[in-house]
Design an enzyme around this catalytic site. Structure first.
Site, mmCIF file in Angstrom:
data_model
loop_
_atom_site.group_PDB
_atom_site.id
_atom_site.type_symbol
_atom_site.label_atom_id
_atom_site.label_comp_id
_atom_site.label_asym_id
_atom_site.label_seq_id
_atom_site.Cartn_x
_atom_site.Cartn_y
_atom_site.Cartn_z
ATOM 1 N N TYR A 1 32.771 38.687 -53.027
ATOM 2 C CA TYR A 1 32.483 38.180 -51.677
ATOM 3 C C TYR A 1 31.055 37.619 -51.630
ATOM 4 O O TYR A 1 30.810 36.568 -51.038
ATOM 5 C CB TYR A 1 32.691 39.318 -50.670
ATOM 6 C CG TYR A 1 32.449 38.946 -49.228
ATOM 7 C CD1 TYR A 1 33.303 38.079 -48.547
ATOM 8 C CD2 TYR A 1 31.366 39.478 -48.527
ATOM 9 C CE1 TYR A 1 33.080 37.756 -47.216
ATOM 10 C CE2 TYR A 1 31.135 39.160 -47.196
ATOM 11 C CZ TYR A 1 31.994 38.293 -46.549
ATOM 12 O OH TYR A 1 31.757 37.977 -45.237
ATOM 13 N N SER B 1 26.778 34.795 -45.093
ATOM 14 C CA SER B 1 26.684 36.242 -44.856
ATOM 15 C C SER B 1 25.405 36.746 -45.505
ATOM 16 O O SER B 1 24.874 36.108 -46.434
ATOM 17 C CB SER B 1 27.883 36.937 -45.510
ATOM 18 O OG SER B 1 27.670 38.339 -45.600
HETATM 19 N N1 LIG Z 1 32.441 40.928 -39.713
HETATM 20 C C1 LIG Z 1 31.375 40.904 -40.501
HETATM 21 O O1 LIG Z 1 30.704 41.915 -40.697
HETATM 22 C C2 LIG Z 1 30.929 39.621 -41.148
HETATM 23 C C3 LIG Z 1 29.647 39.590 -41.730
HETATM 24 C C4 LIG Z 1 29.201 38.405 -42.335
HETATM 25 C C5 LIG Z 1 30.020 37.297 -42.349
HETATM 26 N N2 LIG Z 1 31.260 37.352 -41.780
HETATM 27 C C6 LIG Z 1 32.070 36.136 -41.848
HETATM 28 O O2 LIG Z 1 32.423 35.729 -40.538
HETATM 29 C C7 LIG Z 1 33.681 35.055 -40.568
HETATM 30 C C8 LIG Z 1 34.599 35.683 -39.542
HETATM 31 O O3 LIG Z 1 34.754 37.068 -39.819
HETATM 32 P P1 LIG Z 1 35.354 38.100 -38.770
HETATM 33 O O4 LIG Z 1 34.683 39.398 -39.021
HETATM 34 O O5 LIG Z 1 35.372 37.514 -37.407
HETATM 35 O O6 LIG Z 1 36.850 38.211 -39.357
HETATM 36 P P2 LIG Z 1 38.282 38.410 -38.656
HETATM 37 O O7 LIG Z 1 39.158 38.889 -39.755
HETATM 38 O O8 LIG Z 1 38.147 39.241 -37.403
HETATM 39 O O9 LIG Z 1 38.690 36.929 -38.230
HETATM 40 C C9 LIG Z 1 38.958 35.947 -39.186
HETATM 41 C C10 LIG Z 1 39.918 34.926 -38.607
HETATM 42 O O10 LIG Z 1 40.124 33.911 -39.597
HETATM 43 C C11 LIG Z 1 41.496 33.599 -39.659
HETATM 44 N N3 LIG Z 1 41.833 33.083 -40.998
HETATM 45 C C12 LIG Z 1 41.933 33.763 -42.166
HETATM 46 N N4 LIG Z 1 42.327 32.954 -43.153
HETATM 47 C C13 LIG Z 1 42.467 31.713 -42.608
HETATM 48 C C14 LIG Z 1 42.857 30.450 -43.126
HETATM 49 N N5 LIG Z 1 43.214 30.297 -44.408
HETATM 50 N N6 LIG Z 1 42.897 29.397 -42.283
HETATM 51 C C15 LIG Z 1 42.560 29.541 -40.963
HETATM 52 N N7 LIG Z 1 42.203 30.720 -40.422
HETATM 53 C C16 LIG Z 1 42.162 31.792 -41.235
HETATM 54 C C17 LIG Z 1 42.200 34.910 -39.359
HETATM 55 O O11 LIG Z 1 43.546 34.682 -38.917
HETATM 56 C C18 LIG Z 1 41.298 35.509 -38.292
HETATM 57 O O12 LIG Z 1 41.712 35.115 -36.987
HETATM 58 C C19 LIG Z 1 34.173 35.157 -42.014
HETATM 59 O O13 LIG Z 1 33.827 33.969 -42.706
HETATM 60 C C20 LIG Z 1 33.378 36.330 -42.584
HETATM 61 O O14 LIG Z 1 33.208 36.233 -43.965
HETATM 62 C C21 LIG Z 1 31.734 38.494 -41.186
#
Ligand SMILES: NC(=O)c1ccc[n+]([C@@H]2O[C@H](COP(=O)([O-])OP(=O)(O)OC[C@H]3O[C@@H](n4cnc5c(N)ncnc54)[C@H](O)[C@@H]3O)[C@@H](O)[C@H]2O)c1
Length: 256
Positions: A157, A144
């Site tokens: 985070y 991130s």
């Molecule tokens: N949305 C943002 O702004 C953003 C920015 C930078 C990085 N990220 C990273 O991108 C990734 C995805 O984020 P997102 O925004 O799509 O989130 P989201 O919450 O929409 O999706 C996350 C998914 O991961 C699954 N999950 C959670 N814990 C789990 C586990 N222990 N085992 C298996 N699956 C699990 C959840 O059920 C969900 O379907 C994350 O690593 C997040 O840190 C997101």
């Protein structure tokens, strides 16, 4: 060239964790659209099933808790036993919490470190030998911009995502000789259900959403499909010389 016009992943077998929502969902769809076979892994099996139902290609859904070694091992074994090997591992599952270090509970510490850091470690631990066995391939970890700059109310985070970046570089050096490329992506703020969960905690969620968009130099959220396009590039052989890299897709946040 539009999505679907590329066919870079023909013959590749991929796993995407956290494929039931947001960025993972978009990555699974994009990899499949470029002809990869995709295992959709998520804690929420129903969500992964519904993403898979919309994919016109060969998929497997596997309920997986990335924090459990037996689940990570079973996930990789499933791809290998059904499809004869593994070429691409996307360690995307992650969780966050909005708080300063002072206000972060130990429970949130455990949860964030467990899913982000242990989950990425276990995903690589079991996937790398399988990818090596298949003759080489690509690992994509989800870091991130929080790994690169301080983001208010996200200190822990930032630490979890910083660990993923450092682990990516270390693993890249260890496995480059085996033909396994390890890279990570650093997204800015991406419009996913995650953002709705964060903004719903504010007094005025619509205002909070607007503020989050405004802090991106290009004035909008990054779209999950824009992260998926980077993941597809890293998964493909076009990125053969991209090793241990952190690919920033953030609308300009870290350029400031
Ligand atoms: N949305 C943002 O702004 C953003 C920015 C930078 C990085 N990220 C990273 O991108 C990734 C995805 O984020 P997102 O925004 O799509 O989130 P989201 O919450 O929409 O999706 C996350 C998914 O991961 C699954 N999950 C959670 N814990 C789990 C586990 N222990 N085992 C298996 N699956 C699990 C959840 O059920 C969900 O379907 C994350 O690593 C997040 O840190 C997101």
């Amino acid at each position: 060239m539009g999505v679907g016009a590329l066919d870079r992943l023909e013959g590749k077998r991929a796993i995407v964790t956290g494929a039931g929502s947001g960025i993972g969902r978009a990555i699974a769809i994009r990899l499949a659209s470029e002809s990869a076979r995709v295992v959709l892994a998520d804690l929420d099996e129903e969500a992964a099933e519904s993403v898979a139902a919309g994919i016109d290609g060969e998929t497997i859904v596997q309920r997986t808790d990335v924090t459990r070694a037996e689940d990570a091992e079973a996930l990789v074994s499933r791809a290998v036993s059904e499809w004869g090997g593994l070429d691409v591992m996307v360690n995307n599952a992650g969780v966050g919490a909005a708080a300063t270090i002072v206000d972060t509970s130990e429970e949130d510490y455990e949860r964030m470190m467990d899913v982000c850091v242990r989950g990425t470690y276990l995903g690589m631990k079991y996937a790398i030998p399988a990818i090596r066995e298949a003759g080489g391939g690509s690992v994509v970890n989800m870091s991130s911009v929080a790994a690169l700059v301080g983001i208010a109310d996200r200190a822990l985070y930032c630490a979890a995502k910083g660990a993923i970046l450092a682990m990516t570089r270390g693993a890249a050096v260890d496995h480059v000789g085996e033909g396994v490329r390890v890279n990570c992506i650093a997204p800015g703020t991406v419009d996913t259900p995650w953002i709705d969960r964060i903004t719903s905690g504010y007094d005025d969620p619509a205002e909070a959403r607007k503020n989050m968009q405004a802090r991106q130099p290009h004035g909008r959220f990054v779209q999950p499909e824009e992260i998926a396009a980077m993941a597809a590039y890293l998964a493909s052989d076009e990125s053969a010389s991209v090793i241990g890299a952190c690919m920033i897709v953030d609308g300009g946040v870290t350029a400031r």
